[in-house]
Design a protein around this motif. Structure first.
Motif, PDB file in Angstrom:
ATOM      1  N   PRO A 147       0.758  -1.273   0.001  1.00 64.05           N
ATOM      2  CA  PRO A 147      -0.174  -0.175  -0.049  1.00 64.05           C
ATOM      3  C   PRO A 147       0.712   1.079   0.068  1.00 64.05           C
ATOM      4  N   ILE A 148       1.962   1.143   0.589  1.00 59.44           N
ATOM      5  CA  ILE A 148       2.786   2.450   0.630  1.00 59.44           C
ATOM      6  C   ILE A 148       3.499   2.528  -0.868  1.00 59.44           C
ATOM      7  N   ARG A 149       3.918   1.596  -1.344  1.00 60.94           N
ATOM      8  CA  ARG A 149       4.785   1.642  -2.813  1.00 60.94           C
ATOM      9  C   ARG A 149       3.660   2.018  -3.790  1.00 60.94           C
ATOM     10  N   MET A 150       2.240   1.470  -3.666  1.00 55.52           N
ATOM     11  CA  MET A 150       1.301   1.949  -4.842  1.00 55.52           C
ATOM     12  C   MET A 150       0.942   3.455  -4.733  1.00 55.52           C
ATOM     13  N   THR A 151       0.732   3.823  -3.172  1.00 47.94           N
ATOM     14  CA  THR A 151       0.464   5.120  -3.031  1.00 47.94           C
ATOM     15  C   THR A 151       1.390   6.189  -3.094  1.00 47.94           C
ATOM     16  N   VAL A 152       2.824   5.816  -3.116  1.00 49.75           N
ATOM     17  CA  VAL A 152       3.811   6.977  -3.280  1.00 49.75           C
ATOM     18  C   VAL A 152       3.964   6.890  -4.752  1.00 49.75           C
ATOM     19  N   ARG A 153       3.882   5.899  -5.480  1.00 44.67           N
ATOM     20  CA  ARG A 153       4.056   5.874  -6.893  1.00 44.67           C
ATOM     21  C   ARG A 153       2.784   6.710  -7.601  1.00 44.67           C
ATOM     22  N   THR A 154       1.500   6.462  -7.212  1.00 47.54           N
ATOM     23  CA  THR A 154       0.338   7.229  -7.592  1.00 47.54           C
ATOM     24  C   THR A 154       0.515   8.846  -7.220  1.00 47.54           C
ATOM     25  N   TRP A 155       1.054   9.179  -5.975  1.00 49.62           N
ATOM     26  CA  TRP A 155       1.303  10.641  -5.651  1.00 49.62           C
ATOM     27  C   TRP A 155       2.397  11.072  -6.554  1.00 49.62           C
ATOM     28  N   LEU A 156       3.349  10.634  -7.078  1.00 51.94           N
ATOM     29  CA  LEU A 156       4.567  10.969  -7.794  1.00 51.94           C
ATOM     30  C   LEU A 156       3.940  11.171  -9.234  1.00 51.94           C
ATOM     31  N   GLY A 157       3.295   9.928  -9.809  1.00 53.37           N
ATOM     32  CA  GLY A 157       2.697  10.071 -10.884  1.00 53.37           C
ATOM     33  C   GLY A 157       1.745  11.150 -11.341  1.00 53.37           C
ATOM     34  N   ARG A 158       0.860  11.519 -10.284  1.00 58.11           N
ATOM     35  CA  ARG A 158       0.065  12.796 -10.393  1.00 58.11           C
ATOM     36  C   ARG A 158       0.853  13.916 -10.454  1.00 58.11           C
ATOM     37  N   SER A 159       1.932  14.135  -9.822  1.00 57.12           N
ATOM     38  CA  SER A 159       2.791  15.355  -9.629  1.00 57.12           C
ATOM     39  C   SER A 159       3.343  15.523 -11.317  1.00 57.12           C
ATOM     40  N   LEU A 160       3.931  14.229 -11.823  1.00 55.46           N
ATOM     41  CA  LEU A 160       4.478  14.588 -12.968  1.00 55.46           C
ATOM     42  C   LEU A 160       3.417  14.638 -14.323  1.00 55.46           C
ATOM     43  N   VAL A 161       2.321  14.278 -14.059  1.00 55.19           N
ATOM     44  CA  VAL A 161       1.156  14.410 -15.046  1.00 55.19           C
ATOM     45  C   VAL A 161       0.773  16.027 -15.214  1.00 55.19           C
ATOM     46  N   ARG A 162       0.745  16.456 -13.823  1.00 55.13           N
ATOM     47  CA  ARG A 162       0.162  17.972 -13.778  1.00 55.13           C
ATOM     48  C   ARG A 162       1.405  18.592 -14.348  1.00 55.13           C
ATOM     49  N   GLY A 163       2.289  18.288 -14.412  1.00 55.18           N
ATOM     50  CA  GLY A 163       3.729  18.939 -15.246  1.00 55.18           C
ATOM     51  C   GLY A 163       4.003  18.631 -16.667  1.00 55.18           C
ATOM     52  N   ARG A 164       2.818  17.891 -17.212  1.00 58.51           N
ATOM     53  CA  ARG A 164       2.883  17.280 -18.574  1.00 58.51           C
ATOM     54  C   ARG A 164       4.123  16.431 -18.997  1.00 58.51           C
ATOM     55  N   LEU A 165       4.527  15.558 -17.841  1.00 61.83           N
ATOM     56  CA  LEU A 165       5.846  14.941 -18.090  1.00 61.83           C
ATOM     57  C   LEU A 165       5.210  13.323 -18.195  1.00 61.83           C
ATOM     58  N   TYR A 166       4.333  13.143 -19.363  1.00 60.95           N
ATOM     59  CA  TYR A 166       3.850  11.915 -19.133  1.00 60.95           C
ATOM     60  C   TYR A 166       4.855  10.693 -19.690  1.00 60.95           C
ATOM     61  N   ASP A 167       5.951  10.995 -20.272  1.00 57.54           N
ATOM     62  CA  ASP A 167       6.874   9.940 -20.515  1.00 57.54           C
ATOM     63  C   ASP A 167       7.451   9.445 -19.293  1.00 57.54           C
ATOM     64  N   GLU A 168       7.702  10.529 -18.433  1.00 54.33           N
ATOM     65  CA  GLU A 168       8.417  10.108 -16.913  1.00 54.33           C
ATOM     66  C   GLU A 168       7.297   9.389 -16.080  1.00 54.33           C
ATOM     67  N   ALA A 169       6.045  10.037 -16.226  1.00 55.16           N
ATOM     68  CA  ALA A 169       4.992   9.506 -15.431  1.00 55.16           C
ATOM     69  C   ALA A 169       4.551   8.222 -15.555  1.00 55.16           C
ATOM     70  N   LEU A 170       4.620   7.660 -16.873  1.00 49.65           N
ATOM     71  CA  LEU A 170       3.981   6.489 -17.096  1.00 49.65           C
ATOM     72  C   LEU A 170       4.612   5.388 -16.447  1.00 49.65           C
ATOM     73  N   PRO A 171       6.031   5.286 -16.575  1.00 49.54           N
ATOM     74  CA  PRO A 171       6.706   3.931 -16.061  1.00 49.54           C
ATOM     75  C   PRO A 171       6.573   4.101 -14.216  1.00 49.54           C
ATOM     76  N   VAL A 172       6.437   5.219 -13.955  1.00 44.87           N
ATOM     77  CA  VAL A 172       6.253   5.489 -12.461  1.00 44.87           C
ATOM     78  C   VAL A 172       4.739   4.648 -12.060  1.00 44.87           C
ATOM     79  N   ILE A 173       3.700   4.952 -12.637  1.00 47.94           N
ATOM     80  CA  ILE A 173       2.563   4.437 -12.295  1.00 47.94           C
ATOM     81  C   ILE A 173       1.825   3.463 -13.333  1.00 47.94           C
ATOM     82  N   ALA A 174       2.550   2.960 -14.145  1.00 52.38           N
ATOM     83  CA  ALA A 174       1.925   1.732 -15.125  1.00 52.38           C
ATOM     84  C   ALA A 174       1.534   0.703 -14.170  1.00 52.38           C
ATOM     85  N   GLU A 175       2.394  -0.005 -13.257  1.00 52.23           N
ATOM     86  CA  GLU A 175       2.308  -0.845 -12.633  1.00 52.23           C
ATOM     87  C   GLU A 175       1.494  -0.914 -11.321  1.00 52.23           C
ATOM     88  N   VAL A 176       0.743   0.281 -11.111  1.00 60.48           N
ATOM     89  CA  VAL A 176       0.120   0.321  -9.863  1.00 60.48           C
ATOM     90  C   VAL A 176      -1.107  -0.440  -9.718  1.00 60.48           C
TER      91      VAL A 176
END
Length: 376
Positions: A147-176
């Protein structure tokens, strides 16, 4: 004595008594069957409710997930109590975002998560790289409870998406696993946003549909945007002008972020290839239409000759058109400047491609070439 025996015998032989007993037994049997069916129906309905892929958590459930995760991680009970209590205060009295409060709570107990938290605002790309398998802190992150890993990844993925950094966000959140985070709706929504921006149609629709399957638990802003994204990407077809316009928008995004790497060049080459394919297709269609018109005019001219007199040749027909109709294919490798046409030729090509298309497609194409001109 004989009369009593006679009465008993008459009751035993009365068919109405036997019929009444049979009806009573049948009614009891029917009642039991209805009870079983009703119980089965209720159980099936409950099972259907339990089959939801995700459900929203209230604040108490979030605090419970944090406490269980910290217990699993081996944090001493006193610290678990203190951290859980502060988390509840952050959610209730302070009104903090649940994922922000959750990650902040974990960052105080884990150096790897603290590094991610600090980097997310200063250097979000470096924060994303810290979760890469080759990163020094990757093993420490992966050792955390799920639960900690999945939540941290979701939180970071959200931050990256908000910055339009989709290429970096996808590997972070893809396996959540959305069901293992404190905010399943955010996991699905922001991952779908990555897929949508990167034109990964199948993956985007899968996450969006899963999000909307439980719309009652979905924030209104997510459900509305999800429906818009479904309507937007569902009609997308490969090699269409719609896809080309979206690729141009993606290149513009990358250039806005100050990027001119191999990925950008690859996307630009893909645009050129698809435009060339589209132009070739339009030229082929135009040739076929011209051939059909010539055949119709030729047949009409032959039928119009009377008394041995030939019909004069129309101005629109070409004399001596005996060619086979083949057109020499463009050699793009020997013409590296194809994507940088002179202004007059570029304008003519754009008008030819987008003559009958909606305005926003023309605007996207023209904006792309303007940005290309500035970059060059």
């Amino acid at each position: 004595m004989n009369q009593r025996h006679a009465t008993t015998a008459s009751h035993a032989a009365d068919p109405r008594s036997e019929s009444h007993s049979a009806v009573s037994a049948f009614a009891l049997w029917l009642f039991l069957i209805m009870c079983v069916l009703l119980t089965t129906r209720v159980s099936a309905d409950e099972a259907l409710q339990n089959e939801k892929a995700w459900s929203a958590l209230n604040h108490d459930q979030m605090a419970s997930m944090l406490r269980q995760s910290l217990d699993e991680y081996g944090i001493v009970p006193s610290v678990v109590d203190q951290t859980s209590s502060q988390f509840a205060v952050d959610l209730g009295q302070q009104g903090l975002d649940p994922m922000d409060a959750f990650v902040s709570s974990i960052a105080g107990l884990n150096d790897a998560v603290k590094t991610i938290l600090d980097l997310s605002s200063a250097d979000p790309i470096a924060a994303a790289a810290s979760i890469d398998p080759s990163a020094p802190h990757y093993a420490e992150i992966e050792s955390l409870p799920k639960p900690i890993r999945m939540t941290v990844r979701t939180w970071l993925g959200r931050s990256l998406v908000r910055g339009r950094l989709y290429d970096e966000a996808l590997p972070v959140i893809a396996e959540v696993d959305a069901s293992e985070t404190i905010d399943p709706a955010s996991s699905l929504f922001y991952r779908a946003a990555c897929y949508h921006a990167l034109l990964m149609k199948k993956e985007a629709l899968a996450d969006l549909r899963q999000l909307l399957e439980n719309e009652d638990d979905c924030p209104v802003r997510f459900s509305r945007l999800a429906k818009m994204m479904v309507a937007d990407i569902k009609p997308l077809k490969e090699d269409s002008l719609d896809e080309i316009a979206r690729l141009m928008t993606d290149v513009s995004r990358r250039l806005d972020l100050g990027r001119s790497d191999d990925k950008v060049e690859g996307q630009e080459q893909k645009i050129i290839d698809k435009l060339t394919k589209l132009i070739d297709k339009l030229e082929e269609q135009q040739q076929q239409q011209q051939q059909q018109q010539q055949q119709q005019q030729s047949s009409g001219g032959a039928g119009g000759s009377q008394g041995g007199q030939e019909t004069p040749m129309d101005d629109s027909r070409i004399a001596g058109a005996n060619g086979n109709g083949n057109v020499k294919k463009k050699d793009l490798d020997q013409d590296p400047g194809w994507g940088n046409l002179p202004p007059a030729e570029r304008k003519e090509a754009l008008q030819k491609i987008s003559r009958d298309l909606p305005t926003h497609y023309r605007d996207a194409i023209e904006a792309y070439f303007r940005k290309r001109a500035v970059q060059n």
